[in-house]
Design a protein around this motif. Structure first.
Motif, PDB file in Angstrom:
ATOM      1  N   ALA A   1       0.836  -1.207   0.000  1.00 15.95           N
ATOM      2  CA  ALA A   1       0.000   0.000   0.000  1.00 15.95           C
ATOM      3  C   ALA A   1       0.872   1.259   0.000  1.00 15.95           C
ATOM      4  CB  ALA A   1      -0.925  -0.002   1.220  1.00 15.95           C
ATOM      5  N   MET A   2       1.961   1.222   0.737  1.00 17.73           N
ATOM      6  CA  MET A   2       2.872   2.369   0.771  1.00 17.73           C
ATOM      7  C   MET A   2       3.494   2.604  -0.604  1.00 17.73           C
ATOM      8  SD  MET A   2       6.063   3.026   3.358  1.00 17.73           S
ATOM      9  CE  MET A   2       6.967   4.590   3.331  1.00 17.73           C
ATOM     10  N   LEU A   3       3.933   1.516  -1.255  1.00 14.60           N
ATOM     11  CA  LEU A   3       4.488   1.640  -2.604  1.00 14.60           C
ATOM     12  C   LEU A   3       3.448   2.194  -3.579  1.00 14.60           C
ATOM     13  CD1 LEU A   3       6.586  -1.629  -3.060  1.00 14.60           C
ATOM     14  CD2 LEU A   3       7.452   0.719  -3.038  1.00 14.60           C
ATOM     15  N   ALA A   4       2.210   1.731  -3.437  1.00 12.69           N
ATOM     16  CA  ALA A   4       1.146   2.199  -4.325  1.00 12.69           C
ATOM     17  C   ALA A   4       0.927   3.699  -4.165  1.00 12.69           C
ATOM     18  CB  ALA A   4      -0.144   1.433  -4.041  1.00 12.69           C
ATOM     19  N   GLY A   5       0.984   4.176  -2.925  1.00 11.14           N
ATOM     20  CA  GLY A   5       0.808   5.595  -2.682  1.00 11.14           C
ATOM     21  C   GLY A   5       1.916   6.444  -3.284  1.00 11.14           C
ATOM     22  N   LEU A   6       3.106   5.885  -3.394  1.00  8.40           N
ATOM     23  CA  LEU A   6       4.249   6.633  -3.904  1.00  8.40           C
ATOM     24  C   LEU A   6       4.411   6.495  -5.412  1.00  8.40           C
ATOM     25  CD1 LEU A   6       6.731   5.617  -1.084  1.00  8.40           C
ATOM     26  CD2 LEU A   6       5.989   7.958  -1.544  1.00  8.40           C
ATOM     27  N   ALA A   7       4.231   5.273  -5.922  1.00  8.61           N
ATOM     28  CA  ALA A   7       4.534   5.004  -7.325  1.00  8.61           C
ATOM     29  C   ALA A   7       3.290   4.884  -8.200  1.00  8.61           C
ATOM     30  CB  ALA A   7       5.366   3.718  -7.436  1.00  8.61           C
ATOM     31  N   GLY A   8       2.126   4.847  -7.582  1.00 11.58           N
ATOM     32  CA  GLY A   8       0.904   4.715  -8.355  1.00 11.58           C
ATOM     33  C   GLY A   8       0.268   3.353  -8.189  1.00 11.58           C
ATOM     34  N   GLU A   9      -1.037   3.355  -7.873  1.00  7.22           N
ATOM     35  CA  GLU A   9      -1.712   2.103  -7.556  1.00  7.22           C
ATOM     36  C   GLU A   9      -1.782   1.167  -8.757  1.00  7.22           C
ATOM     37  OE1 GLU A   9      -5.860   0.610  -5.435  1.00  7.22           O
ATOM     38  OE2 GLU A   9      -5.243   2.709  -5.346  1.00  7.22           O
ATOM     39  N   GLU A  10      -2.074   1.692  -9.934  1.00  4.01           N
ATOM     40  CA  GLU A  10      -2.200   0.833 -11.118  1.00  4.01           C
ATOM     41  C   GLU A  10      -0.866   0.169 -11.442  1.00  4.01           C
ATOM     42  OE1 GLU A  10      -3.850   2.708 -14.507  1.00  4.01           O
ATOM     43  OE2 GLU A  10      -5.698   3.326 -13.486  1.00  4.01           O
ATOM     44  N   ARG A  11       0.186   0.936 -11.298  1.00  5.39           N
ATOM     45  CA  ARG A  11       1.517   0.422 -11.603  1.00  5.39           C
ATOM     46  C   ARG A  11       1.898  -0.722 -10.665  1.00  5.39           C
ATOM     47  NH1 ARG A  11       6.307   4.779 -11.448  1.00  5.39           N
ATOM     48  NH2 ARG A  11       7.962   3.697 -12.582  1.00  5.39           N
ATOM     49  N   VAL A  12       1.562  -0.560  -9.402  1.00  2.60           N
ATOM     50  CA  VAL A  12       1.896  -1.579  -8.408  1.00  2.60           C
ATOM     51  C   VAL A  12       1.017  -2.808  -8.576  1.00  2.60           C
ATOM     52  CG1 VAL A  12       1.818  -2.077  -5.935  1.00  2.60           C
ATOM     53  CG2 VAL A  12       2.884   0.028  -6.743  1.00  2.60           C
ATOM     54  N   ARG A  13      -0.245  -2.596  -8.864  1.00  2.00           N
ATOM     55  CA  ARG A  13      -1.160  -3.730  -9.045  1.00  2.00           C
ATOM     56  C   ARG A  13      -0.812  -4.535 -10.289  1.00  2.00           C
ATOM     57  NH1 ARG A  13      -7.343  -1.688  -7.819  1.00  2.00           N
ATOM     58  NH2 ARG A  13      -7.219  -1.654  -5.548  1.00  2.00           N
TER      59      ARG A  13
END
Length: 932
Positions: A437-449
């Motif tokens: 969740a922390m990575l998603a907040g920084l790098a973008g949720e779609e990108r992380v998913r």
């Protein structure tokens, strides 16, 4: 540090020794200096230098160019240094290049330090000193920062420094406004606004200065001009601060000075804060109880570097600040700030007293008097005090006895023990879900998913450490063309991981270095011992360490080593998963490995010798009749007093011993590799008991290569035999025979008759396992003859066991029973319980062949008891299956089923034995079905 050097970046890049300027060479060489100087005393990896000068498209010879620039800088700063002499000023390490200067020797770092000090003074209400500090900071500038330099680093750093300079000018103006000196700054602010027309804070300060000078119409005109510019250039309306100032001027209200006298010093909280919900709830409950009762007076958040203590504390402080209407105080205690001394208790008290309105010259110089004034001011008040990065309890002790109603929220890398009226939260690493969740907040949720598997791998590599996750997320955010897989791939190389975990002034390495340096430079002997221990732990690539193993590394008493390990645990640089066992997380291990001491070989040899000697001792205590290969190294050992202790120690240490042997055998140093051979040979019987055949093959193959490289003929013979036995246990008979014949040839060449008879016996066993029973008898009889000749009774018993097994397999039960009975009598006389178990198991099979299950039963029952005590996994399975066959022959099918079911459960991972157990299990079920 090279104290006579001073480097200037706030203008043309310039360096001087004393007052003599130095020739820094071409622009890129000066750019190299700028990058190194901005990270004073911290390693700068090659990748960061290349990226800083050329960005994403460096030339093919970029690294060679950097080497040239570094060499040029060394010549400039040390013209008299010998060609091969190490540089005192600019050194190369495994982590990168290090410029040995302190922050006071680089003008941009001096500038940043003055800004921080001024900010703290302003927070404490000391605007006069803040203005002095800001004047000193601004006087360092000689023109545009890094003038004349190009490249990504120069552009980024120039923008950052120019923004800091603008901030300093604004802060200076704000402090002068607080001091009523608005007439002095009106024209300066007008000029600053003209150069930065879209900067709202500058325009707001100009409006206030004009308004206080009685120039209301001009102040309104400044607002009107700003509003039109913002609309035309950005399509935006003025922000809240500028609008509020406009309303104040329109209404003709008195201009604000210091607010309401209540301190609000909390650092900004993160709008995108994720995770830590349980920790937040618990801390909030302690600081703001639901029933309205007073808060816990002392709440401590401790944990390892980079785990997010400060961020969590700031977050919870903002959540509960309404429960503390009399103010919120904050100070960074600098307990782990590199190159800056920690604040003293009196420093902290002074800042807080000034923040509560005490004049600077009225703050007592005596700590006890200051603490008394502190308690008096807090009496009857509800104040939240956030003490960030406390070094230890000593630093903050005078503040602790606060009146009820006031709460102290403390963060520290140290575990603190205070007692009643306190609560301590040991902050651990984030869960995989929180990390993602922390990575998603920084790098973008779609990108992380989109790369869920890659995200899981990146989270694992960051080890749930918020600082590492924040850096990885920031790097992804700054490089839209990178996928999560790209970042994970860059971190996958352990040699590069700490180099990659850098973003701007954030770095995992520097965070860890702060804690390590604090221990290393401490005045307390235990702290310094702990720092040395950590640097030595980085030499061993093992999953866990004990005090005894650490003592071997240190050449110290285990009690002292234990104290050092506990100190590292308190500093959250080590974990203690269970009593007496300590672990390094991977990132800490990589950092510790960079602190490699000058003479790293001796500690490693001592630790390996301890492992090898302790393994041989435990194996000998567990079964004194098993002949061990090679010789025991001289070393302190782990003492075991009985079979249970020996078994427990070997099982506990198995992973550690395997990792240590693997590391040693892979070493280029001959002495270290040779000690790896000694440890591998010591592991022969423990591996046979636990049936670790894959590890046996891997390590014995490596040991064989080392022995051949070293020309060690005797240990080459032993490694051949060890590898052969492992191959035999895996069913690779032809390969095993080849290595056993090599072992036999060396034994005969050396005239080593004991090793000769052992090789013959193992050849016999290999042929037996290959179903060549007559050949097995031939070699076993040769072993028996030599063993009888030299009095090696353990070899004679082994030969009799193989001969008996071969006769039984060939359908000659009488011959088998005769020689097995002789062997059993000898084994009982010698109290060799392993051979007793093995001989009885074969006798059990013989009696079953003869249709005498009632005679087989006692043999199997005794064999099972003895083999379980000795710890042989396969022997236990063999006896369980044998008992099932025996009970089945006797018609006791329930007992048969119970034993074979236990065998099936225990055979997991052993295909051959699982097949045999399942076949017997099917036979039992068929017999039960027939019985109905």
């Amino acid at each position: 540090m090279s104290d006579d050097i001073y480097i200037r970046l706030l203008g043309d890049v310039h360096a001087e020794r004393g007052f003599q300027p130095l020739d820094l060479g071409p622009a890129r060489q000066r750019a190299t200096l700028a990058i190194l100087a901005s990270a004073a005393a911290r390693p700068v990896p090659m990748s960061q230098l290349v990226d800083g000068m050329w960005g994403d498209e460096p030339p093919r010879n970029a690294e060679q160019s950097v080497y040239t620039y570094v060499a040029g800088l060394r010549r400039a700063f040390e013209p008299d240094r010998g060609r091969r002499a190490p540089s005192r000023w600019l050194s190369g390490t495994g982590a990168g290049y290090v410029l040995h200067v302190g922050p006071a020797q680089v003008d941009s770092l001096c500038f940043a330090t003055r800004l921080d000090e001024a900010r703290e003074c302003r927070g404490d209400g000391d605007d006069r000193r803040a203005v002095r500090l800001l004047d000193e900071a601004l006087a360092l500038w000689r023109g545009p920062a890094l003038s004349g330099l190009t490249g990504p680093f120069a552009e980024r750093e120039r923008s950052r420094l120019e923004l800091l300079r603008l901030t300093a000018l604004e802060q200076r103006s704000e402090s002068l406004l607080h001091l009523g000196r608005h007439h002095e700054i009106t024209e300066d602010l007008r000029d600053l606004t003209a150069r930065h027309p879209l900067r709202e804070r500058t325009r707001e300060l100009l409006m206030l200065a004009l308004y206080r000078s009685g120039r209301q119409a001009e102040a309104l005109e400044v607002y009107k001009e700003g509003r039109l510019l913002l609309l035309e250039e950005l399509g935006l309306a003025p922000g809240e601060g500028l609008r509020r100032c406009h309303e104040l001027v329109l209404r003709g209200e008195p201009a604000p000075w210091r607010g309401d006298g209540v301190p609000h010093q909390l650092p900004r909280h993160l709008a995108g804060f994720v995770g830590r919900s349980c920790e937040l709830d618990e801390l909030a409950r302690r600081l703001a109880p639901d029933d309205g009762s007073p808060p816990t007076p002392l709440v401590i958040v401790s944990g390892p570097p980079g785990v997010g203590k400060s961020t969590l504390a700031a977050q919870v402080a903002h959540l509960v600040q309404d429960r503390f209407p009399d103010g919120q105080l904050f100070v960074n205690c600098r307990g782990a700030t590199p190159e800056l001394p920690a604040l003293t208790a009196l420093d902290v008290l002074g800042r807080f007293l000034r923040g509560l309105g005490v004049a600077a010259d009225a703050v007592p110089a005596d700590p006890d008097e200051a603490a008394a004034m502190w308690r008096s001011l807090l009496h009857g008040r509800k104040v939240l005090v956030l003490l960030d990065d406390a070094a230890d309890l000593t630093q903050i002790r005078p503040l602790l006895s606060t009146p009820f109603g006031t709460a102290l929220l403390v963060t520290s890398r140290e575990t603190m023990t205070w007692g009643e009226d306190s609560y301590q939260l040991e902050l651990g690493r984030m869960s995989p879900a929180e990390s993602a969740a922390m990575l998603a907040g920084l790098a973008g949720e779609e990108r992380v998913r989109a790369g869920a598997g890659d995200t899981a791998e990146l989270v694992r590599l960051c080890e749930g450490l918020p600082l590492a996750l924040r850096i990885a997320g920031a790097r992804l955010a700054g490089r839209p063309d990178w996928s999560v897989a790209t970042m994970a791939g860059r971190l996958g190389d352990e040699r590069r991981r700490l180099h990659e975990l850098v973003a701007g002034d954030l770095a995992v390495r520097s965070s860890l270095a702060a804690g390590f340096t604090a221990l290393e430079r401490s005045s307390r002997p235990l702290d310094r011992l702990a720092a040395r221990t950590l640097s030595l732990l980085g030499l061993l690539h093992v999953p866990e360490i004990t005090a005894e193993a650490a003592a071997a590394l240190l050449a110290a008493d285990p009690a002292d080593a234990d104290l050092a390990l506990e100190r590292l645990t308190d500093a959250h640089l080590l974990d203690r998963p269970r009593p007496g066992r300590y672990q390094l997380h991977d990132l800490v291990r990589l950092f510790a490995g960079e602190q490699r001491p000058g003479d790293a070989k001796k500690p490693v040899l001592r630790a390996l010798a301890y492992f090898a000697a302790s393994t041989r001792l435990a194996s000998g205590v567990l079964d004194p009749h098993r002949a061990q290969r090679g010789t025991a190294p001289e070393s302190a050992v782990h003492m075991v007093t009985g079979q249970e202790e020996a078994t427990a120690w070997l099982l506990e240490e198995e992973g550690v011993l395997t990792a240590a042997a693997r590391q040693a055998l892979a070493a280029e140093d001959d002495d270290v590799a040779a000690m790896g051979v000694a440890l591998t040979l010591a592991l022969e019987w423990p591996y046979q008991r636990s049936y670790r055949t894959l590890e046996m093959i891997e390590l014995s193959s490596m040991a064989l290569a080392v022995c051949e490289r070293l020309g060690d003929v005797e240990n080459t013979m032993h490694a051949q035999g060890l590898l052969a036995n492992a191959l035999r246990m895996r069913g690779r008979i032809e390969e095993a025979v080849e290595h056993l014949r090599a072992e036999l040839a060396i034994a005969r060449r050396l005239g080593d008759t004991f090793s000769e008879q052992r090789a013959l016996g193992n050849l016999a066993n290999a042929y037996f396992n290959g179903d060549q029973y007559e050949q097995a008898i031939v070699f076993a009889e040769q072993q028996l003859a030599i063993a009888d000749l030299i009095g090696a009774r353990v070899g004679a018993r082994y030969a009799m066991l193989i001969i008996g097994e071969a006769h039984q397999a060939l359908g000659r039960p009488q011959e088998a029973r005769k020689i097995l009975a002789l062997g059993l009598a000898e084994a009982e006389e010698a109290d060799d319980r392993t051979h007793q178990a093995q001989l009885r198991a074969v006798l059990g099979r013989v009696h079953l062949d003869l249709g005498e299950p009632e005679h087989a039963l006692p043999h199997y029952l005794i064999a099972l008891e003895l083999i379980e005590r000795a710890g042989y996994r396969v022997g236990r399975l063999r006896d369980l299956v044998g008992l099932s066959r025996t009970y089945r022959a006797m018609g006791k099918l329930d007992l048969a089923l119970a034993h074979v079911t236990e065998a099936v459960a225990g055979a997991d991972g052993l295909a051959e034995w699982e097949t045999e157990a399942r076949e017997e299990q099917a036979a039992v079920h068929e017999a039960r079905a027939r019985r109905g």
